[in-house]
Design an enzyme around this catalytic site. Structure first.
Site, PDB file in Angstrom:
ATOM      1  N   SER A 181       0.748   1.935   6.588  1.00  0.00           N
ATOM      2  CA  SER A 181       1.468   3.014   7.250  1.00  0.00           C
ATOM      3  C   SER A 181       2.686   3.410   6.413  1.00  0.00           C
ATOM      4  O   SER A 181       2.521   3.792   5.245  1.00  0.00           O
ATOM      5  CB  SER A 181       1.846   2.582   8.676  1.00  0.00           C
ATOM      6  N   HIS A 236      -4.835   2.126  14.769  1.00  0.00           N
ATOM      7  CA  HIS A 236      -3.864   2.130  13.677  1.00  0.00           C
ATOM      8  C   HIS A 236      -3.535   0.720  13.205  1.00  0.00           C
ATOM      9  O   HIS A 236      -3.216   0.506  12.035  1.00  0.00           O
ATOM     10  CB  HIS A 236      -2.593   2.857  14.123  1.00  0.00           C
TER      11      HIS A 236
END
Length: 248
Positions: A94, A226
């Site tokens: 990320s 995620h």
């Protein structure tokens, strides 16, 4: 030589002998070096794992934050200089993926060192980034809960939430201020990872890292959201281990 080198910025999981390779792990927004603790000795006795310790959390809770991506990359690139005697691979998840990209550029442009590979996870390449607003605290907390991951669990405890919120807030601002920019071709192979159910980053956008990888590109899509890294830890580590085996 980096055998005796210590850095407040880098947590090292030392190998019994001088390593063949080093793997630097860069955490997500609001994350810490502890996120990668279980990776510390997961790649064999010849791979030394290092995890970046961002300021303002864990051992560095009293250290002042850095609030922009570029100066954060500047500092970590400099801290890596004593460790460049050994081939280096960078893995970032990320926000950490964008940071790993920026560090790679600095290692190459300023020190003439090309990492053995750049591994990016759950993040669009720089030329495909979409603008993000600078959110108030309650919306930041809601976003952390939406994305999930181990960090979201501490938000249910008011005392822990007060402790970790400054780091989360700072990192979300770093991400918001890191705007789209032309991607720079990288001097090393790039390997991308993403969860097939990631509502934040779609698979085709992550595939866009191939535009910056004239030295070779590979991609692995794993089940999950995620934070697929948690549930798919073993599969991810096995894939990384296989790529590290041929890294030079």
């Amino acid at each position: 030589m980096a055998i005796g080198t210590e850095s407040v910025w880098l947590r090292r999981y030392r190998t019994p002998q001088p390593p063949r390779l080093r793997l630097l792990c860069l955490p997500h927004a609001g994350g810490s070096a502890g996120f990668f603790h279980s990776w510390g000795h997961a790649f064999g006795g010849d791979v030394e794992v290092m995890a970046a310790r961002y300021p303002g959390r864990q051992e560095r809770i009293a250290d002042p934050f850095i609030t922009e991506m570029e100066p954060l990359a500047d500092v970590i690139a400099e801290e890596l200089r004593p460790f460049l005697d050994t081939p280096l691979v960078l893995f970032g998840h990320s926000m950490g993926a964008s940071l790993a990209y920026e560090i790679t550029l600095r290692l190459w442009n300023r020190h003439g060192v090309a990492p053995a590979a750049l591994m990016v996870s759950g993040r669009k390449p720089p030329h495909l980034l979409t603008p993000r607003p600078d959110l108030p605290d309650e919306e930041v907390l809601a976003e952390v809960r939406r994305l999930g991951g181990t960090d979201a669990l501490v938000l249910d405890d008011p005392d822990l939430r007060e402790l970790v919120l400054p780091a989360i807030r700072t990192d979300f601002r770093i991400v918001a201020r890191y705007a789209a920019r032309p991607g720079v071709p990288l001097p090393c192979p790039v390997y991308a990872y993403v969860g097939d159910g990631d509502d934040d980053v779609d698979v085709e956008s992550v595939r866009g890292w191939s535009d910056l990888a004239p030295g070779g590109f590979g991609m692995r899509v794993l089940p999950g959201d995620h934070f697929y890294l948690a549930e798919q830890r073993d599969a991810l580590i096995a894939d990384i281990r296989a790529r590290l085996a041929s890294a030079r």
